[in-house]
Motif scaffolding. Sequence first.
Motif, mmCIF file in Angstrom:
data_model
loop_
_atom_site.group_PDB
_atom_site.id
_atom_site.type_symbol
_atom_site.label_atom_id
_atom_site.label_comp_id
_atom_site.label_asym_id
_atom_site.label_seq_id
_atom_site.Cartn_x
_atom_site.Cartn_y
_atom_site.Cartn_z
ATOM 1 N N ASP A 1 33.976 26.079 35.022
ATOM 2 C CA ASP A 1 34.930 27.155 35.287
ATOM 3 C C ASP A 1 36.344 26.738 34.896
ATOM 4 O O ASP A 1 37.139 27.562 34.442
ATOM 5 C CB ASP A 1 34.889 27.535 36.770
ATOM 6 N N ARG A 2 36.656 25.459 35.103
ATOM 7 C CA ARG A 2 37.925 24.890 34.657
ATOM 8 C C ARG A 2 37.605 23.644 33.851
ATOM 9 O O ARG A 2 36.735 22.851 34.228
ATOM 10 C CB ARG A 2 38.818 24.541 35.855
ATOM 11 N N ILE A 3 38.296 23.458 32.732
ATOM 12 C CA ILE A 3 37.977 22.343 31.844
ATOM 13 C C ILE A 3 39.234 21.566 31.475
ATOM 14 O O ILE A 3 40.350 22.095 31.486
ATOM 15 C CB ILE A 3 37.264 22.817 30.552
ATOM 16 N N ALA A 4 39.029 20.293 31.150
ATOM 17 C CA ALA A 4 40.105 19.414 30.702
ATOM 18 C C ALA A 4 39.496 18.388 29.760
ATOM 19 O O ALA A 4 38.271 18.258 29.660
ATOM 20 C CB ALA A 4 40.778 18.730 31.896
ATOM 21 N N LEU A 5 40.357 17.648 29.052
ATOM 22 C CA LEU A 5 39.906 16.617 28.122
ATOM 23 C C LEU A 5 40.350 15.247 28.616
ATOM 24 O O LEU A 5 41.479 15.065 29.061
ATOM 25 C CB LEU A 5 40.474 16.865 26.722
ATOM 26 N N TYR A 6 39.424 14.278 28.519
ATOM 27 C CA TYR A 6 39.761 12.895 28.859
ATOM 28 C C TYR A 6 38.759 11.969 28.184
ATOM 29 O O TYR A 6 37.553 12.262 28.156
ATOM 30 C CB TYR A 6 39.741 12.668 30.370
ATOM 31 N N ASP A 7 39.269 10.874 27.627
ATOM 32 C CA ASP A 7 38.408 9.900 26.957
ATOM 33 C C ASP A 7 37.764 9.012 28.018
ATOM 34 O O ASP A 7 38.300 7.981 28.408
ATOM 35 C CB ASP A 7 39.238 9.070 25.972
ATOM 36 N N MET A 8 36.586 9.393 28.460
ATOM 37 C CA MET A 8 35.919 8.704 29.565
ATOM 38 C C MET A 8 35.361 7.340 29.175
ATOM 39 O O MET A 8 35.326 6.421 29.984
ATOM 40 C CB MET A 8 34.788 9.575 30.114
ATOM 41 N N ASN A 9 34.899 7.197 27.931
ATOM 42 C CA ASN A 9 34.264 5.938 27.518
ATOM 43 C C ASN A 9 35.136 5.099 26.591
ATOM 44 O O ASN A 9 34.667 4.138 25.980
ATOM 45 C CB ASN A 9 32.905 6.212 26.859
ATOM 46 N N ASN A 10 36.412 5.482 26.439
ATOM 47 C CA ASN A 10 37.392 4.690 25.702
ATOM 48 C C ASN A 10 36.984 4.440 24.253
ATOM 49 O O ASN A 10 37.229 3.371 23.700
ATOM 50 C CB ASN A 10 37.631 3.349 26.416
ATOM 51 N N ASP A 11 36.396 5.488 23.620
ATOM 52 C CA ASP A 11 36.029 5.362 22.213
ATOM 53 C C ASP A 11 36.997 6.086 21.281
ATOM 54 O O ASP A 11 36.765 6.185 20.088
ATOM 55 C CB ASP A 11 34.604 5.879 21.976
#
Length: 258
Positions: free
Chosen positions: A222-232
């Motif tokens: 319903d709500r989205i955001a971006l984040y580099d979770m695995n540091n690639d």
Amino acid sequence: MVTHRMILATLVCMIVLAVAPLHSDAAEQLDPYTMQEVFCRFPFAQVVPLDTLGAWGIIYADTYGRLHLLEATPRGWKLEWEVTNLGTKIRRFFIKDLDADGLLEIIIATVDGRILVYDMETYRTIWENLDDHFSSIEAIEVANVDDDPQLEFIYLADGYLYIIDGISMSKQWVSQRSFKASEIIIGNVDKDPQAELILNTGVVIDSRFFNVEIEWDKSFGDRIALYDMNNDGIPEIVGEYSDYSLRIFDVYARREVW
């Protein structure tokens, strides 16, 4: 919908408390960093700078379709500016340097299809989409999706996606097919050089060729955001649902990772 009502109800309560006169000790402790930590969760409130001398305030939309800008002063909150004549609820608002001239603008999109741009210094109206008569705006973002310095409007209106140049206000692209979404975010989630248009309903669109790269069989959230979770070096899509549960999608790998 219940989640959004709870969020707005909580926000209104916090604003009412904040607008109450402050004692001198409380005023000394009040600072924009603390306020930002409190309000960063709410999409209808932002802490904003008001000049180059350190003045700041909070701008928020209420449940009646009005936008209020309050300035923090040593004696409490002062009403700096407000918009009360929109006639409908606000879909989203932004504080952005739209035309890349070093000055901020206030951008308001309403649920019934209006987009208005105000000068942040004088609060005069700079532009409104009077030539486009939409019945609704379902989702909107303001971001840079090409190589020019100015930002673009990216919005879903009456089911179709539009990209509008932030200086000329001309249409750069209109989708030929309809889409559904309540949120749009912009980011490069694969290894090509250009950004993607990401709809929370599970659709990812290339911003150069405008082809649909992914159309997931379920929504991102319903709500989205971006984040580099695995540091690639490639961000993932973090999706939050109405029950506050999370799912994380790797667009490049084309799979749900968490």
